[in-house]
Design a protein around this motif. Structure first.
Motif, PDB file in Angstrom:
ATOM      1  N   ALA A 268      48.772  27.700   3.424  1.00  0.00           N
ATOM      2  CA  ALA A 268      48.305  27.735   4.812  1.00  0.00           C
ATOM      3  C   ALA A 268      49.451  27.799   5.809  1.00  0.00           C
ATOM      4  O   ALA A 268      49.371  27.232   6.892  1.00  0.00           O
TER       5      ALA A 268
ATOM      6  N   GLU B  57      45.425  34.129  11.234  1.00  0.00           N
ATOM      7  CA  GLU B  57      44.080  34.045  10.663  1.00  0.00           C
ATOM      8  C   GLU B  57      44.144  33.537   9.222  1.00  0.00           C
ATOM      9  O   GLU B  57      43.345  32.692   8.806  1.00  0.00           O
TER      10      GLU B  57
ATOM     11  N   ARG C 124      44.651  29.913   9.139  1.00  0.00           N
ATOM     12  CA  ARG C 124      43.415  29.182   9.383  1.00  0.00           C
ATOM     13  C   ARG C 124      42.510  29.165   8.153  1.00  0.00           C
ATOM     14  O   ARG C 124      41.895  28.146   7.845  1.00  0.00           O
ATOM     15  N   VAL C 125      42.449  30.289   7.463  1.00  0.00           N
ATOM     16  CA  VAL C 125      41.585  30.371   6.290  1.00  0.00           C
ATOM     17  C   VAL C 125      42.048  29.397   5.200  1.00  0.00           C
ATOM     18  O   VAL C 125      41.270  28.581   4.696  1.00  0.00           O
TER      19      VAL C 125
ATOM     20  N   ALA D 175      41.692  25.859   6.198  1.00  0.00           N
ATOM     21  CA  ALA D 175      40.298  25.429   6.111  1.00  0.00           C
ATOM     22  C   ALA D 175      39.906  25.087   4.680  1.00  0.00           C
ATOM     23  O   ALA D 175      39.146  24.142   4.437  1.00  0.00           O
TER      24      ALA D 175
ATOM     25  N   ALA E 108      37.865  29.508  11.087  1.00  0.00           N
ATOM     26  CA  ALA E 108      38.488  30.313  10.036  1.00  0.00           C
ATOM     27  C   ALA E 108      37.596  31.470   9.607  1.00  0.00           C
ATOM     28  O   ALA E 108      37.930  32.205   8.681  1.00  0.00           O
TER      29      ALA E 108
END
Lengths: 121, 121
Positions: free
Chosen positions: A19, B10, B13-14, B17, B61
């Motif tokens: 991440a 992005e 965030r994915v 998450a 996400a």
DNA sequence: CTGATCTACAACCATTTGGTTGTAGATTAC
DNA sequence: GTAATCTACAACCAAATGGTTGTAGATCAG
């Protein structure tokens, strides 16, 4: 059958490790070739210690390995960790496809008696 | 064809998450069926607000969607986000395989003097 | 209407994260 | 031997995370 699964906390560590843009880039680099920690550090606009920490996070997540060679520490990709994360996402994908198929079947049968399966606990 | 890729932030965030057991479980649940937020909250030993926050993280996400239905908020899986994360890991895998093949080729070309069954890095 | 339910959001707190600088120990180069 | 290089690790800091409680607005059931 489902043998080499990661524990939840191992999964936490793997995804947590991925991440971060810098860490993903490190993974990418060491997938292509070997690097020393300082060799990696040259690529990033941050201190050596910061890169060292990123490498440590990746190592704790079993995504890379370090091996001492002389005064250097050689960083390599650890394929297993990556493959296991991959597998989790593949599982989600499979479940999703199953469900889409199932819903398609239901719609095909044209028996919309009850508004869809209720929540499966 | 590198088309629908996620930006670095992005991706951040994915994976961020997915780096939490509760959130992965929520993803799993909503992949199987629809849930309201409070419906999800019943499964976890934490406050409703905490679950609400987890859902918000997943929504940011793009891994799930929320849709208002009456006084409820229906949570569903958003397949695209998952598939994109999957794709990144697939890419790593592909690069890795290429490299392993390349190394194997080099080793094949070399004189197999030693009985080398040594591990490929 | 009244009460119960579902959601949103703010405020707060402890811990983790991602970065810094600085010091010290090994190893290599000259 | 001395200097340069590579690494480890501690101490510190700001910001983000993961949780809490509390308050308030909509919506539904009776």
């Amino acid at each position: 059958m489902v043998v080499d699964q990661l524990s939840e906390s191992e999964m936490d560590r793997v995804f947590q490790a991925l991440a971060d843009t810098t860490r993903r880039d490190i993974v990418h680099k060491v997938t292509l070739a070997e690097y020393s920690v300082s060799g990696l550090a040259r690529y990033y606009a941050m201190s050596f210690a910061a890169v060292q920490k990123h490498v440590a996070v990746l190592e704790r997540a079993s995504l890379i390995t370090k091996e001492k060679r002389g005064r250097e520490q050689v960083v390599r990709a650890n394929h297993d960790g990556l493959r296991k994360a991959q597998r989790l996402l593949d599982n989600y994908e499979a479940i999703w496809r199953q469900r889409v198929d199932r819903i398609a079947d239901i719609l095909d049968e044209e028996a919309p008696d009850e508004p869809q399966g209720k929540a499966i606990p």
